[in-house]
Design an enzyme around this catalytic site. Sequence first.
Site, PDB file in Angstrom:
ATOM      1  N   GLN A  30      44.928  36.902  42.547  1.00  0.00           N
ATOM      2  CA  GLN A  30      44.271  37.497  41.529  1.00  0.00           C
ATOM      3  C   GLN A  30      45.078  38.264  40.508  1.00  0.00           C
ATOM      4  O   GLN A  30      45.267  39.409  40.756  1.00  0.00           O
ATOM      5  CB  GLN A  30      43.071  38.122  42.213  1.00  0.00           C
ATOM      6  CG  GLN A  30      42.233  37.476  43.302  1.00  0.00           C
ATOM      7  CD  GLN A  30      41.446  36.555  42.758  1.00  0.00           C
ATOM      8  OE1 GLN A  30      40.288  36.722  42.285  1.00  0.00           O
ATOM      9  NE2 GLN A  30      41.649  35.220  43.393  1.00  0.00           N
ATOM     10  N   GLY A  79      31.603  40.340  40.592  1.00  0.00           N
ATOM     11  CA  GLY A  79      32.648  39.418  41.196  1.00  0.00           C
ATOM     12  C   GLY A  79      33.686  39.148  40.194  1.00  0.00           C
ATOM     13  O   GLY A  79      33.584  39.648  39.036  1.00  0.00           O
ATOM     14  N   HIS A  80      34.833  38.387  40.641  1.00  0.00           N
ATOM     15  CA  HIS A  80      35.803  38.145  39.610  1.00  0.00           C
ATOM     16  C   HIS A  80      35.550  37.223  38.487  1.00  0.00           C
ATOM     17  O   HIS A  80      34.716  36.162  38.541  1.00  0.00           O
ATOM     18  CB  HIS A  80      36.977  37.530  40.166  1.00  0.00           C
ATOM     19  CG  HIS A  80      36.844  36.428  40.819  1.00  0.00           C
ATOM     20  ND1 HIS A  80      37.922  35.725  41.929  1.00  0.00           N
ATOM     21  CD2 HIS A  80      35.823  35.608  41.110  1.00  0.00           C
ATOM     22  CE1 HIS A  80      37.201  34.737  42.556  1.00  0.00           C
ATOM     23  NE2 HIS A  80      36.086  34.639  42.344  1.00  0.00           N
ATOM     24  N   ASN A  81      35.891  37.461  37.276  1.00  0.00           N
ATOM     25  CA  ASN A  81      35.687  36.580  35.857  1.00  0.00           C
ATOM     26  C   ASN A  81      34.278  36.796  35.548  1.00  0.00           C
ATOM     27  O   ASN A  81      33.767  35.776  34.879  1.00  0.00           O
ATOM     28  CB  ASN A  81      36.054  35.185  36.236  1.00  0.00           C
ATOM     29  CG  ASN A  81      37.601  35.020  36.276  1.00  0.00           C
ATOM     30  OD1 ASN A  81      38.209  35.179  37.435  1.00  0.00           O
ATOM     31  ND2 ASN A  81      38.431  34.867  34.924  1.00  0.00           N
TER      32      ASN A  81
END
Length: 204
Positions: free
Chosen positions: A79, A120-122
């Site tokens: 990540q 969460g990511h993005n």
Amino acid sequence: KNVIISAGCKIGARTKIFHNTVIMDNCKIGDDCLIHSNVSIREHCEMGNNVIIHCNTVIGSDGFGYKTDEKGIYKKVPQIGNVIIEDDVELGSNMSVDRAAFGSTIIKKGAKIDNLVQIGHNVVVGENTVVSGQAGISGSTKVGNNCILAGQVGLAGHIEIGDGVIIGAQSGTAKSIEKPGMYFGSPAKEASTAFRIEAHIKNL
């Protein structure tokens, strides 16, 4: 006291950082921010002006990214992105904003996010959007401007929520919602439809 600010960080004027906070390498924090105790801000994250972060929140933790090998064993996907928090954002206590796998997770100007929320990511959270306690937004989902996500709302990954959408408490949203208005249920649907369905179920 016991604050750690790592190499390459830039901290703006009049920003206050309280006890036991850790800010890792190459972070940028704007003017007039208030960072309460025990906050962790991971490397390369960026923050605008007038941001408030409450106790025990984590900015830039690794996104939940794995893939299986030929034996079905989960392997970590690096990540390598960051988190960008724009001006006038307030983040509650004990919440997490994951760093992007690539690019940036973005909390836009004026957003307010409650305690115990998972971003969460993005993910992109739009301007002046409010997210209540225990809500969760899965990776790569985009939430528009002036939205309200009530308590314990769950959004699936890779969907889009348009501007002006209100999603009622404990609703689960698996598909994109484009039209402004009130939504409720699991799966979430327009509130008027959801309430009629609930009334019929009660009468069965």
